[in-house]
Design an enzyme around this catalytic site. Structure first.
Site, mmCIF file in Angstrom:
data_model
loop_
_atom_site.group_PDB
_atom_site.id
_atom_site.type_symbol
_atom_site.label_atom_id
_atom_site.label_comp_id
_atom_site.label_asym_id
_atom_site.label_seq_id
_atom_site.Cartn_x
_atom_site.Cartn_y
_atom_site.Cartn_z
ATOM 1 N N THR A 130 0.826 -1.204 0.000
ATOM 2 C CA THR A 130 0.000 0.000 0.000
ATOM 3 C C THR A 130 0.866 1.262 0.000
ATOM 4 O O THR A 130 2.004 1.231 0.464
ATOM 5 C CB THR A 130 -0.897 -0.010 1.261
ATOM 6 N N ASP A 131 0.283 2.383 -0.451
ATOM 7 C CA ASP A 131 1.002 3.662 -0.373
ATOM 8 C C ASP A 131 1.053 4.179 1.074
ATOM 9 O O ASP A 131 1.794 5.114 1.370
ATOM 10 C CB ASP A 131 0.365 4.713 -1.290
ATOM 11 N N GLU A 132 0.269 3.546 1.977
ATOM 12 C CA GLU A 132 0.229 4.041 3.365
ATOM 13 C C GLU A 132 1.569 3.860 4.074
ATOM 14 O O GLU A 132 1.814 4.489 5.108
ATOM 15 C CB GLU A 132 -0.912 3.363 4.138
ATOM 16 N N TYR A 155 -1.706 -0.788 10.941
ATOM 17 C CA TYR A 155 -1.831 -1.423 9.620
ATOM 18 C C TYR A 155 -0.645 -1.079 8.735
ATOM 19 O O TYR A 155 0.041 -1.968 8.205
ATOM 20 C CB TYR A 155 -3.138 -0.976 8.944
ATOM 21 N N LYS A 159 2.401 -3.449 7.179
ATOM 22 C CA LYS A 159 2.665 -3.595 5.740
ATOM 23 C C LYS A 159 4.092 -3.159 5.415
ATOM 24 O O LYS A 159 4.773 -3.778 4.597
ATOM 25 C CB LYS A 159 1.661 -2.783 4.917
#
Ligand SMILES: NC(=O)c1ccc[n+]([C@@H]2O[C@H](COP(=O)([O-])OP(=O)(O)OC[C@H]3O[C@@H](n4cnc5c(N)ncnc54)[C@H](O)[C@@H]3O)[C@@H](O)[C@H]2O)c1
Length: 345
Positions: A130-132, A155, A159
């Protein structure tokens, strides 16, 4: 190719499974069937001779090794994860188990299988992220593949950890990997506790449409089937050990997104007042990242990929799908936590 897809009963994984089978790939869908899974997502390919399902938890190493030995995949697409930020605030443990330990198990099982088969150069371990992991942007700038990691939620930290493990297995053991970091997805089969379906379903049920804080948080929205297309392209043509950012080039604040969905619903399912009247601002998520934006230059210039729909077109397709598929979403509303405000901490 014979693909081992983990998390193929979830939102994005099922889009990958459907697309890969439609393109003639053999697909083994490996999924533990957690609360977020729904095998109806892959019902359209379930009877295909190209499709196989294995109910396996990626935290179960012997079961993973057995799945590799049995199916002999040419490539792995690893999507299985705990994916809901709000749930990671209430219960981070499951995120460490699946996203960190589970990815470690996947890497070890893939490595054992790859080494046991003479280290074929064509093998790929594609890690979907993810870009998070890049943290939160201010009003300007975009995430590139070189942006330093700065995760801020349980989260995104889990990741980010998994991304680091994948790179370490490539550097240390030579495992052939590719990575992708994608922006927010939306589309058909999106689990009903995520923002876009919550807006559609609460609007239809005459309930308040919740928006965190003032609705100023900005996300770059990508139609899920465009993401699946990009993932298969990176798997086949992406450069070894390289990562690619995938984005929709569709930045919207949460308030703009919700208003857009309400306007589409006003057109497709008119009520006696505008759906936007149901918008209700609620206490913000703790640690809510302000803005994500993807610079998609690398995937565009190296692989020639672009999203096929604008966010207006994709949202209209999505709203139509939810209007036509009540039989899919209705039973899911009864699952644990769905419809509750999660992650208030
Ligand atoms: N949703 C997004 O907007 C988005 C954006 C970028 C990246 N991603 C990444 O894409 C991947 C898929 O996201 P999603 O939104 O489809 O998630 P999802 O929650 O809809 O689906 C996850 C799937 O993984 C399975 N799973 C969970 N734990 C497992 C375990 N221990 N063993 C085996 N299977 C397990 C679940 O049963 C479910 O089918 C994730 O890795 C996520 O981090 C998601």
């Amino acid at each position: 190719m014979k693909l081992l897809v983990t998390g193929g009963a979830g939102f994005i994984g099922s889009a990958v499974v459907r697309l890969a089978v439609s393109r003639g790939h053999d697909v083994v869908n490996l999924d533990a069937l957690t609360y977020a899974a729904c095998l109806d997502n892959v019902a359209s390919v379930a009877s295909s001779p190209l499709y196989t399902f294995e109910q396996v938890d990626i935290c179960d190493m012997p079961a993973l090794e057995a799945a590799f030995a049995k199916h002999q995949p040419d490539a792995v697409m690893h999507l299985a994860a705990e994916s809901h930020v709000d749930r990671s605030i209430d219960g981070p443990g499951a995120f460490i188990e699946t996203n960190v330990i589970g990815t470690y198990n996947m890497l070890q099982a893939a490595r054992g299988y790859w080494e046991g088969n003479g280290k074929p150069e064509s093998f790929r371990f594609h890690h979907i992220s993810t870009d998070e992991v890049f943290g939160s942007l201010g009003a300007k700038g975009q995430f590139t593949e070189e942006t330093p990691y700065d995760p801020r939620s349980p989260y995104s930290a889990s990741k980010a950890s998994s991304d680091h493990l994948v790179r370490a297995w490539a550097e240390t053991y030579g495992l052939p990997v590719v990575l992708t970091n994608c922006s927010n997805n939306y589309g058909p089969f999106h689990f009903p506790e995520k923002l876009v379906p919550v807006v559609i379903l609460n609007a239809l049920h005459g309930k308040p449409i919740p928006i965190y804080g003032k609705g100023e948080n900005v996300r770059d929205w990508l139609y899920v089937e465009d993401h699946a297309d990009a993932l298969l392209l990176v798997l086949q043509d992406g450069m070894l050990n390289r990562s690619y950012n995938i984005g929709g080039e569709n930045e919207l604040s949460n308030l703009e997104l919700v208003q857009m969905i309400c306007t589409i619903l006003d057109k497709l399912r008119p009520a006696n007042k505008p759906y936007a009247d149901q918008i209700k601002f609620v206490t913000d998520r703790p640690g809510h990242d302000m803005r994500y934006a993807i610079d998609p230059s690398r995937i565009r210039e190296e692989l020639g990929w672009r999203p096929s729909v604008t966010v207006e077109q994709g949202l209209e397709k999505t709203v139509r799908w939810y209007l036509d598929n009540e039989a899919w979403w209705k039973p899911l509303l009864d699952r644990s936590g769905v419809g509750e405000r999660l992650g208030k901490a």
